[in-house]
Design an enzyme around this catalytic site. Sequence first.
Site, mmCIF file in Angstrom:
data_model
loop_
_atom_site.group_PDB
_atom_site.id
_atom_site.type_symbol
_atom_site.label_atom_id
_atom_site.label_comp_id
_atom_site.label_asym_id
_atom_site.label_seq_id
_atom_site.Cartn_x
_atom_site.Cartn_y
_atom_site.Cartn_z
ATOM 1 N N THR A 1 0.762 -1.006 0.140
ATOM 2 C CA THR A 1 0.053 0.076 0.031
ATOM 3 C C THR A 1 0.962 1.264 -0.054
ATOM 4 O O THR A 1 1.875 1.266 0.564
ATOM 5 C CB THR A 1 -0.949 -0.030 1.208
ATOM 6 O OG1 THR A 1 0.044 0.080 2.416
ATOM 7 C CG2 THR A 1 -1.776 -1.009 1.511
ATOM 8 N N GLU B 1 -5.756 -3.659 0.400
ATOM 9 C CA GLU B 1 -6.080 -4.624 1.524
ATOM 10 C C GLU B 1 -7.308 -5.379 1.069
ATOM 11 O O GLU B 1 -7.601 -6.599 1.617
ATOM 12 C CB GLU B 1 -6.420 -4.066 2.761
ATOM 13 C CG GLU B 1 -5.172 -3.445 3.440
ATOM 14 C CD GLU B 1 -4.766 -2.126 3.079
ATOM 15 O OE1 GLU B 1 -5.133 -1.605 1.877
ATOM 16 O OE2 GLU B 1 -3.826 -1.235 3.577
ATOM 17 N N LYS C 1 -13.542 17.919 12.781
ATOM 18 C CA LYS C 1 -14.461 17.916 13.761
ATOM 19 C C LYS C 1 -14.678 19.107 14.292
ATOM 20 O O LYS C 1 -13.664 19.816 15.021
ATOM 21 C CB LYS C 1 -13.893 17.055 14.799
ATOM 22 C CG LYS C 1 -14.959 16.221 15.506
ATOM 23 C CD LYS C 1 -14.211 15.108 16.387
ATOM 24 C CE LYS C 1 -15.428 14.559 17.098
ATOM 25 N NZ LYS C 1 -14.991 13.512 18.019
ATOM 26 N N TRP D 1 -19.165 16.137 12.932
ATOM 27 C CA TRP D 1 -18.055 15.902 11.855
ATOM 28 C C TRP D 1 -18.414 16.549 10.715
ATOM 29 O O TRP D 1 -19.771 16.656 10.156
ATOM 30 C CB TRP D 1 -18.197 14.261 11.256
ATOM 31 C CG TRP D 1 -17.378 13.466 12.113
ATOM 32 C CD1 TRP D 1 -16.883 13.943 13.535
ATOM 33 C CD2 TRP D 1 -17.217 12.133 12.455
ATOM 34 N NE1 TRP D 1 -15.869 12.999 14.009
ATOM 35 C CE2 TRP D 1 -16.275 11.781 13.077
ATOM 36 C CE3 TRP D 1 -17.594 10.982 11.287
ATOM 37 C CZ2 TRP D 1 -15.765 10.362 13.125
ATOM 38 C CZ3 TRP D 1 -17.115 9.971 11.523
ATOM 39 C CH2 TRP D 1 -16.091 9.604 12.582
#
Lengths: 542, 542
Positions: free
Chosen positions: B187, B332, B439, B444
Amino acid sequence: MLGQMMQQPLLISSLLLHAERHHGSQEVVSRRVEGDIHRCTYAELAARSRRLAKALALLGVAHGQRVGTIAWNGYRHLELYYAVSGSGAVLHTLNPRLHADQLVWITDHAQDQVLCFDQSFLPLVEAVASRLPTVKHFVLMADKSRMPADSKIPGLICYEDLIDSQPNDHFDWPGLDEQTASSLCYTSGTTGHPKGVLYSHRSTVLHTMASALPDALNISARDVVLPVVPMFHVNAWGLPYSACLVGAKLVFPGPALDGKSLHELFETEAVTVSAGVPTVWQGLLAHVAGHGLRFSTMRRTIIGGSACPPAMMTSFEDTHGVQVIHAWGMTELSPIGTVGVLKGHQDMLPLEKRRAIQAKQGRSVFGIDMKIVGENGAELPWNGTASGELLVRGHWVVEQYLQGEQSPLINGWFPTGDVATIDPDGFMNITDRAKDVIKSGGEWIGSIDIENIAMAHPAVAMAACIAARHPKWDERPLLVVVRKPQAEATKDELLAFFDGKIAKWWTPDDVVFVDAIPLGATGKMLKNRLRDLFQDHLLPPA
Amino acid sequence: MLGQMMQQPLLISSLLLHAERHHGSQEVVSRRVEGDIHRCTYAELAARSRRLAKALALLGVAHGQRVGTIAWNGYRHLELYYAVSGSGAVLHTLNPRLHADQLVWITDHAQDQVLCFDQSFLPLVEAVASRLPTVKHFVLMADKSRMPADSKIPGLICYEDLIDSQPNDHFDWPGLDEQTASSLCYTSGTTGHPKGVLYSHRSTVLHTMASALPDALNISARDVVLPVVPMFHVNAWGLPYSACLVGAKLVFPGPALDGKSLHELFETEAVTVSAGVPTVWQGLLAHVAGHGLRFSTMRRTIIGGSACPPAMMTSFEDTHGVQVIHAWGMTELSPIGTVGVLKGHQDMLPLEKRRAIQAKQGRSVFGIDMKIVGENGAELPWNGTASGELLVRGHWVVEQYLQGEQSPLINGWFPTGDVATIDPDGFMNITDRAKDVIKSGGEWIGSIDIENIAMAHPAVAMAACIAARHPKWDERPLLVVVRKPQAEATKDELLAFFDGKIAKWWTPDDVVFVDAIPLGATGKMLKNRLRDLFQDHLLPPA
C-alpha cells in the site's frame, strides 16, 4: 509460505446472509399450494429460516443428519434449503414423481430423520409413512388452517407451528468446515438403484458463483428469476442459491406448471429469466401461441435437462425475442457443466451458423474441465468431429456416491456416460449416451441425431432410436415412433424423410410404431425398456 | 459428515489452464515498450508461461520466494503473473512511480530474489541496483536486440533468453495448497512505511470469480478488455485474472497512456470494456472531445481509485453511450469491495436520481460484507445519513500485513480508514478519510463533499479541504485551491459558490491559493502535507 488474507469458509448460510444484509427488501414471490400468491422479502425469509433452524435442532436434527423434502418450488422449500444446510444438517430433496417403492428405498438409503412435504403430497406420504422407519418426524408444509383433522400419520407436525414455536429469530449460523455435507440428490438412473450425490458447502458455493457469471446463467440483482425446474431436481440448477448470491427477485410457480399459470406469473411479476426442461416450455409456448400472447419482460430462458429442439429455439428467439441459453449438466455436476453462450467471434456469424452452435450443449464454465476419450482411454482432438466418451472434473463434480463401494472416477475424471464431440471453440455436443450408442460394422451411429430428425417430421410425437441386433453388422439402428393423433405417416415415408439429412448408412433399418414410449421420473425416455422389447426385431425368425 | 465432491485447490494456474483449454485461440494484444503491437493467443501465452516457470526455477526461485516486477501492462508481465504465482513463488509488483528510496526499502522488505523490469525502467533500476542486496538476478523484459551493450547491472538477463533457454514447454503446474501466497502488493500509505499485502491463491481466485459477476465488472468471453489501471497497481483490479477466467480478449496499452494512443487502441482492437482511475479518463475524454472522435465499440468503463467526478460520468454516459461502473476498493481488498451497479427498482428512477446513486461507491459484491460504526464501535444504521468508520471483512480481505507486528483487524473486521454512509439499498458512500475528517464543535464535516463542490467551480483546477485548528470550534474547514491558468476567482467568489449547496456551517472559513497540491504515487492528494503547512492558518497570530 501462506497468504495472509482472512480465512472464511465458503458456506451456504453466507448466501442468505448476503441477501439479507445487502438485498433485504428484495422480494420472494410464491404461488402456493394453497392457491394464493405469497410475498415476502429476503430479510423476512432469512428471519424465518433462523427460526426453522432452531426448531429443527429441537426436533433432534443433529449435524450431518438428513432432512427430506417432497415439495414444489416455494418460499417454504427455500427456507428449508437454508435452515437445514445452514445449520449443518443435510437437505435431501426427493422427487415426488418417483414410484412409492423408490421413495421408500431412497428415504431408507439416505436415513432421513425428518420428512417435510407439501399438501399435494400428503396422500403419497400417508401411503408410505409406515414403511419409513428412519423418519422420526413428518412435517406438513402448510398453513395451520390446512392441517388435516385426522391424518394417517401420527404426530403430523405443522410447518408453521415449527416456525412459531420459536420466541424469536436470534440465531447465528454455525461456522462450519466448508467441506461439510450440505445437500443430497439421487440420480434417477434408468437401470439399477438410484445413487446419492452428497454436495458440500464448498462445492455448492463455488457452483453458485460460477453459475451466475455472464457466460453462464448471467444472473444479476436486476433479474426476476422464475425457476420452473423443480427444487427437487438438482436444486433447481442452483437458482435458489444464485438468486441470493446476486439479490435477484425470486418467483416460485408452486405446483401450477401449465402454460396459462406460468405465463400469468411471468407477466404479473415481470420475470426476466426462467429455467426448465424442454417439455415445460412446449406447454408454455403452445399456450402463448394459441392465445396470441407475448412475453413483456422475459429476456432469457435457460433450457437444459435434455436437448432443446431447434423449433423451440426459433420460437423463443425469433418470435418472442427471448434468448435461449442451452445448458448441460448432471446431478453429479451440481448440475452445471457447460453453457451454450456464444463467443465474441461467433456473434458475427450468420443466424443459421449461430443456431447450429447454440444447438450444441455449450462450453465449460470456469471450474469444470472436460475431455473426450476413445475406447483406449486416450484423449481425442477438439475438432468437432471426433466423438468419444465425455469425462469431466472440477470443484462441483462427484467424487464418490453416498455409501458407494467404489469410486466412479477414472484417473480423477468422472465418466459422464455421454458420447460427445468438442469443437475448436470448446463447444461440446452430445451425440449419444454411451449405453445407447449403436455400433454398426465397428462404427458408431449417434442415436440422438436420428431422433432429432425423426422428431422434426410433422407426424411424429415422439421417437427413440435404439440398437437392434443384426446378423451382418452386429447392430443396426431401429426407430421406435409414437405418431401424433390422426397422423398416418408410414414407415417408408418416415425413412424417406432421412434422405439428405444424414449419412445413408445411418438411416434406420426399420420403423416400429408404438402407442407410448416409457419415460423415467425426470421425463427421459427409458430406451433400455425399448431394447428389451425390440432388440431382436431385425434378426431372422428363430 | 463431509460432502463427497472432488477436492481441487483454487489455484491461479487453473485460470490460465482454463483460458488455454477453452479459449486457446483468444487473443492477447499488447502495445509494447518497443513501440510495436504484439499479438499472441492464450495458448501461446500459456506455453511461454510454462517455459518461464521452468527457467525461473533454474534461476533458483524456490517456493514462496518473491519475484519483483517493475513493468507496464503487457503480455510479458502477464506471463510473469502466471509463471511466478503458478509455480508457487510470489509475484511482487512494484510501482515505478515510487521514489528510489521507497523502491529500495520495499524490495528489501519483500526480500525480492529476482527483479524483472521493462526497458523504460532500466535507468531507474540501474540507479538503485547496487542497493538491492537481496536481488540475485535482474531480468530485462525486452527483445534480445534491445539488450544494452553495456549495462551498469552486471549479469543482466534478457527475458527472451530465459524463455528460449527451455527446450520445450512441457510442465505441469504444481498442485499447491490453495492458501499458498501468490502475490504481494504494497500500500502506498501517505504516512509511514508502505505495508505489504500478501494475497493467496484462494483469495485471488475467489476475488476473480466474484469480480466477473454481472453486478461487478461483468466480464464475458465476448468482451475485449483494456486495463488502463496498471498491473503494478493491485493487480490491475484483477483483470489479468478475470479475463482468463472468462476467456475475454485482453488489450494492453504498455506505456502509452495518453488520450491519442489509448483511443487508437480502443478503436483498432474493438475494446468493449476498460478500467482506470479518473485522471486517465480526463486525458482520454479531452482528446476525444478535442478531435470530434467517438467510441465505436466501448460499452462500459470501470472507474475507481478515487471518486468519479459527476462531469466525467455525464460525458461518458450521455455523450458517448459508455456505461460508467463506479467501483471502490483497496490494496487490502484485492482490491474490489463495492461496485455501483444499480438494482432493478433503481433502474426506473429519473436520470438525476440514478446519477446520484451511481456517484456513490456502490454495494458489496458477494464475498465482502461491510458495516459502519460510530465512535463507540457500535454498528450504525443503513439510512444513508448516519456516517461512521467503514469496516469490511471477506474472503479477499487482508488479515495481517507482511511481517506485521499486530493484526490490523478489529474483532475480525478490517478498518478501512474511510468514513462512509450506507443507504437502505446497501449503497456505500465515502464521505471522508477518517484522518481527514474535520471535527467542528464536536460534529463531523466531510471534506470530500466540500472538495467536490469546489471542483465544480469553473476556475478551480484542484481543491483540498483540510481541518485547520480553531480557537472556538476546535477545528474548522479550510479550502486549499489551485486555480486554472488565467482563472481569477477570489476567495469570496469561491465561498459564495457553496451557498445553497451545503449546510451553512460546513462552508470553509477561508480559502488558501497555492500553485500545486502534492500528490502521492497513485495520484492521491497528500492532505497531511497541506495540514503541516496550513493547520494554524485560522489561529490568531501568536
